[in-house]
Design an enzyme around this catalytic site. Structure first.
Site, PDB file in Angstrom:
ATOM      1  N   ARG A 174      73.343 -46.480 -12.168  1.00 26.57           N
ATOM      2  CA  ARG A 174      73.390 -45.686 -13.412  1.00 26.57           C
ATOM      3  C   ARG A 174      72.130 -45.802 -14.272  1.00 26.57           C
ATOM      4  O   ARG A 174      72.184 -45.643 -15.491  1.00 26.57           O
ATOM      5  CB  ARG A 174      74.613 -46.057 -14.269  1.00 26.57           C
ATOM      6  CG  ARG A 174      75.950 -45.877 -13.602  1.00 26.57           C
ATOM      7  CD  ARG A 174      76.280 -44.434 -13.229  1.00 26.57           C
ATOM      8  NE  ARG A 174      77.452 -44.428 -12.377  1.00 26.57           N
ATOM      9  CZ  ARG A 174      77.399 -44.442 -11.049  1.00 26.57           C
ATOM     10  NH1 ARG A 174      76.230 -44.375 -10.408  1.00 26.57           N
ATOM     11  NH2 ARG A 174      78.499 -44.467 -10.335  1.00 26.57           N
ATOM     12  N   SER A 225      83.781 -42.846 -17.472  1.00 22.63           N
ATOM     13  CA  SER A 225      83.865 -44.305 -17.567  1.00 22.63           C
ATOM     14  C   SER A 225      83.036 -44.796 -18.743  1.00 22.63           C
ATOM     15  O   SER A 225      81.855 -44.465 -18.856  1.00 22.63           O
ATOM     16  CB  SER A 225      83.339 -44.946 -16.284  1.00 22.63           C
ATOM     17  OG  SER A 225      84.217 -44.648 -15.233  1.00 22.63           O
ATOM     18  N   GLU A 295      78.543 -47.989 -20.361  1.00 21.89           N
ATOM     19  CA  GLU A 295      77.779 -47.049 -19.523  1.00 21.89           C
ATOM     20  C   GLU A 295      77.417 -45.833 -20.375  1.00 21.89           C
ATOM     21  O   GLU A 295      76.370 -45.233 -20.213  1.00 21.89           O
ATOM     22  CB  GLU A 295      78.646 -46.606 -18.335  1.00 21.89           C
ATOM     23  CG  GLU A 295      77.976 -45.550 -17.466  1.00 21.89           C
ATOM     24  CD  GLU A 295      78.784 -45.227 -16.215  1.00 21.89           C
ATOM     25  OE1 GLU A 295      79.345 -46.153 -15.592  1.00 21.89           O
ATOM     26  OE2 GLU A 295      78.861 -44.026 -15.870  1.00 21.89           O
TER      27      GLU A 295
HETATM   28  C1  LIG Z   1      85.644 -36.560 -17.201  1.00 26.60           C
HETATM   29  C2  LIG Z   1      84.321 -37.209 -16.890  1.00 26.60           C
HETATM   30  C3  LIG Z   1      84.100 -37.755 -15.636  1.00 26.60           C
HETATM   31  C4  LIG Z   1      82.875 -38.372 -15.341  1.00 26.60           C
HETATM   32  N1  LIG Z   1      82.691 -38.895 -14.096  1.00 26.60           N
HETATM   33  C5  LIG Z   1      81.502 -39.462 -13.793  1.00 26.60           C
HETATM   34  C6  LIG Z   1      81.277 -39.998 -12.476  1.00 26.60           C
HETATM   35  O1  LIG Z   1      82.125 -39.934 -11.600  1.00 26.60           O
HETATM   36  N2  LIG Z   1      80.076 -40.575 -12.231  1.00 26.60           N
HETATM   37  C7  LIG Z   1      79.083 -40.646 -13.179  1.00 26.60           C
HETATM   38  O2  LIG Z   1      78.005 -41.172 -12.885  1.00 26.60           O
HETATM   39  N3  LIG Z   1      79.284 -40.163 -14.427  1.00 26.60           N
HETATM   40  C8  LIG Z   1      80.448 -39.569 -14.746  1.00 26.60           C
HETATM   41  N4  LIG Z   1      80.644 -39.066 -16.009  1.00 26.60           N
HETATM   42  C9  LIG Z   1      79.585 -39.238 -17.038  1.00 26.60           C
HETATM   43  C10 LIG Z   1      78.574 -38.083 -17.130  1.00 26.60           C
HETATM   44  O3  LIG Z   1      79.132 -36.862 -16.681  1.00 26.60           O
HETATM   45  C11 LIG Z   1      77.289 -38.377 -16.351  1.00 26.60           C
HETATM   46  O4  LIG Z   1      76.652 -39.536 -16.821  1.00 26.60           O
HETATM   47  C12 LIG Z   1      76.295 -37.188 -16.432  1.00 26.60           C
HETATM   48  O5  LIG Z   1      75.264 -37.398 -15.528  1.00 26.60           O
HETATM   49  C13 LIG Z   1      75.697 -36.992 -17.821  1.00 26.60           C
HETATM   50  O6  LIG Z   1      75.073 -35.732 -17.841  1.00 26.60           O
HETATM   51  P1  LIG Z   1      74.907 -34.882 -19.173  1.00 26.60           P
HETATM   52  O7  LIG Z   1      74.120 -33.670 -18.820  1.00 26.60           O
HETATM   53  O8  LIG Z   1      76.224 -34.638 -19.813  1.00 26.60           O
HETATM   54  O9  LIG Z   1      74.034 -35.860 -20.045  1.00 26.60           O
HETATM   55  P2  LIG Z   1      74.250 -36.275 -21.578  1.00 26.60           P
HETATM   56  O10 LIG Z   1      75.533 -37.001 -21.714  1.00 26.60           O
HETATM   57  O11 LIG Z   1      74.019 -35.122 -22.469  1.00 26.60           O
HETATM   58  O12 LIG Z   1      73.062 -37.326 -21.734  1.00 26.60           O
HETATM   59  C14 LIG Z   1      73.092 -38.559 -21.067  1.00 26.60           C
HETATM   60  C15 LIG Z   1      71.684 -39.156 -21.109  1.00 26.60           C
HETATM   61  O13 LIG Z   1      70.846 -38.361 -20.288  1.00 26.60           O
HETATM   62  C16 LIG Z   1      69.712 -37.927 -21.035  1.00 26.60           C
HETATM   63  N5  LIG Z   1      69.390 -36.568 -20.581  1.00 26.60           N
HETATM   64  C17 LIG Z   1      70.214 -35.494 -20.565  1.00 26.60           C
HETATM   65  N6  LIG Z   1      69.569 -34.420 -20.075  1.00 26.60           N
HETATM   66  C18 LIG Z   1      68.312 -34.830 -19.799  1.00 26.60           C
HETATM   67  C19 LIG Z   1      67.146 -34.175 -19.285  1.00 26.60           C
HETATM   68  N7  LIG Z   1      67.133 -32.876 -18.965  1.00 26.60           N
HETATM   69  N8  LIG Z   1      66.022 -34.924 -19.116  1.00 26.60           N
HETATM   70  C20 LIG Z   1      65.998 -36.246 -19.432  1.00 26.60           C
HETATM   71  N9  LIG Z   1      67.062 -36.894 -19.930  1.00 26.60           N
HETATM   72  C21 LIG Z   1      68.200 -36.203 -20.099  1.00 26.60           C
HETATM   73  C22 LIG Z   1      70.159 -37.936 -22.492  1.00 26.60           C
HETATM   74  O14 LIG Z   1      69.061 -38.092 -23.382  1.00 26.60           O
HETATM   75  C23 LIG Z   1      71.075 -39.137 -22.518  1.00 26.60           C
HETATM   76  O15 LIG Z   1      70.339 -40.313 -22.734  1.00 26.60           O
HETATM   77  C24 LIG Z   1      81.855 -38.448 -16.328  1.00 26.60           C
HETATM   78  C25 LIG Z   1      82.085 -37.885 -17.601  1.00 26.60           C
HETATM   79  C26 LIG Z   1      83.299 -37.259 -17.879  1.00 26.60           C
HETATM   80  C27 LIG Z   1      83.506 -36.639 -19.236  1.00 26.60           C
END
Ligand SMILES: Cc1cc2nc3c(=O)[nH]c(=O)nc-3n(C[C@H](O)[C@H](O)[C@H](O)COP(=O)(O)OP(=O)(O)OC[C@H]3O[C@@H](n4cnc5c(N)ncnc54)[C@H](O)[C@@H]3O)c2cc1C
Length: 302
Positions: A174, A225, A295
């Site tokens: 992660r 998580s 996380e």
């Molecule tokens: C129901 C549910 C289930 C999930 N299951 C999983 C799972 O199975 N496995 C898992 O790993 N995660 C899971 N997640 C967590 C999440 O979906 C992941 O961590 C996902 O990768 C975050 O992406 P995001 O675009 O929403 O990023 P955000 O939450 O908007 O941002 C997360 C971080 O990434 C950075 N970021 C976002 N976009 C960019 C970009 N373009 N360039 C550089 N940095 C950036 C942000 O600054 C921030 O620090 C889950 C979440 C939910 C709600």
């Protein structure tokens, strides 16, 4: 902020809002406002946005779908950037897939499945964008982004464009070097997949989706998580064994379905969620001597 807005206007950057509530942009549906919220429509606009951000010395942060973010109730000072429509492209070249940083991971998994490409089935239910998934090295079902990512294009905060290889991204559980070494914005990613059996890929995706539906409280706002799994154990197991399932602070509740999820029962504030997070950390520490690490990324002001 007036001067920043004026400079963005002069730079032709259109999607700009002041005091945008970030509860609208996070899957937990909590979080205070961003001073200025900008959604550049393409790379040229993003470059110009970052030039204005640099000129004014504004703090900034990029967000994806806010699915791994806990934004505090005081919101985020400075600029919050969310990639707009022009970062939503997908190109398939044989087994290579080139995709914009703003593309939905769930959509990506179904698109590559349609092309009979295997390798991304694990990501089926991850509700983030490609940029966030690379930044987080998102993973599930025994695999993660690092296994299939060839490279990522990044606009650094200095204004320089770079392409980071898988190796340079230094992926670990992660995390990636985007969290430590390269402060910038992932605008595009290249995945290296393999040809597979269309039916088999579809059935793995369906099975994973079904598993999520049964084990995760997807009908409530949440952020997946909350804690990282400590080495050799599962955060959910420790939280459940500490008797915390169903424990509640305000409208923030430890899910009774999956103890590593905190759900928003309606009116939770970031403060409720944070108080609950600290209570979980303390309780698990007292019971098992293990200190859980979040996380989810906690950002903004209290
Ligand atoms: C129901 C549910 C289930 C999930 N299951 C999983 C799972 O199975 N496995 C898992 O790993 N995660 C899971 N997640 C967590 C999440 O979906 C992941 O961590 C996902 O990768 C975050 O992406 P995001 O675009 O929403 O990023 P955000 O939450 O908007 O941002 C997360 C971080 O990434 C950075 N970021 C976002 N976009 C960019 C970009 N373009 N360039 C550089 N940095 C950036 C942000 O600054 C921030 O620090 C889950 C979440 C939910 C709600």
């Amino acid at each position: 902020m007036k001067e920043v807005v004026r400079d963005l206007e002069l730079a032709g950057v259109q999607n700009v809002t002041l005091n945008e509530p970030l509860s609208r942009h996070t899957t937990w549906k909590v979080g205070g406002p961003a001073d200025i919220f900008i959604s550049p429509r393409n790379k040229a606009e993003l470059e110009r946005t970052m030039a204005v951000v640099r000129k004014h010395g504004l703090p900034w942060r990029v967000i994806g779908r806010g699915s791994n973010l806990l934004v505090r109730d005081g919101g985020i000072r400075g600029a919050v950037i969310k990639l707009g429509a022009g970062f939503d492209d997908l190109k398939v070249e044989g087994t290579r897939v080139i995709v914009g940083g703003g593309y939905s991971v769930i959509r990506l998994t179904s698109m590559v499945a349609k092309h009979g490409l295997t390798g991304l089935e694990f990501a089926g239910g991850i509700p983030g964008n490609v940029g966030g998934a690379v930044y987080m090295n998102a993973g599930a079902h025994g695999s993660e982004i690092s296994r299939v990512l060839e490279s990522a294009e990044v606009l650094l905060e200095t204004g320089e464009w770079i392409t980071l290889t898988n190796e340079q991204l230094e992926f670990q559980y992660r995390t990636s070097s985007l969290q430590t070494k390269y402060r910038g914005i992932v605008t595009e990613a290249v995945f290296q997949l393999q040809y597979g059996d269309r039916k088999e890929i579809a059935s793995i995706l369906a099975r994973n989706k079904d598993r999520r539906r049964k084990t995760q409280p997807l009908q409530y706002p949440c952020a997946g998580s909350v804690f990282r799994n400590p080495p050799g154990d599962h955060a959910g197991r420790l939280i459940e064994a500490s008797g915390l399932k169903g424990y509640r602070v305000g409208d923030a509740e430890v899910s009774t379905l999956h103890a590593n999820f905190i759900i928003n029962r309606g009116q939770a504030t970031a403060k409720d969620v944070l108080t609950l997070i600290h209570h979980i950390i303390r309780t698990v520490e007292e019971k098992f001597g293990t200190t859980l690490e979040p996380e989810v990324q906690v950002v903004g002001e209290g």
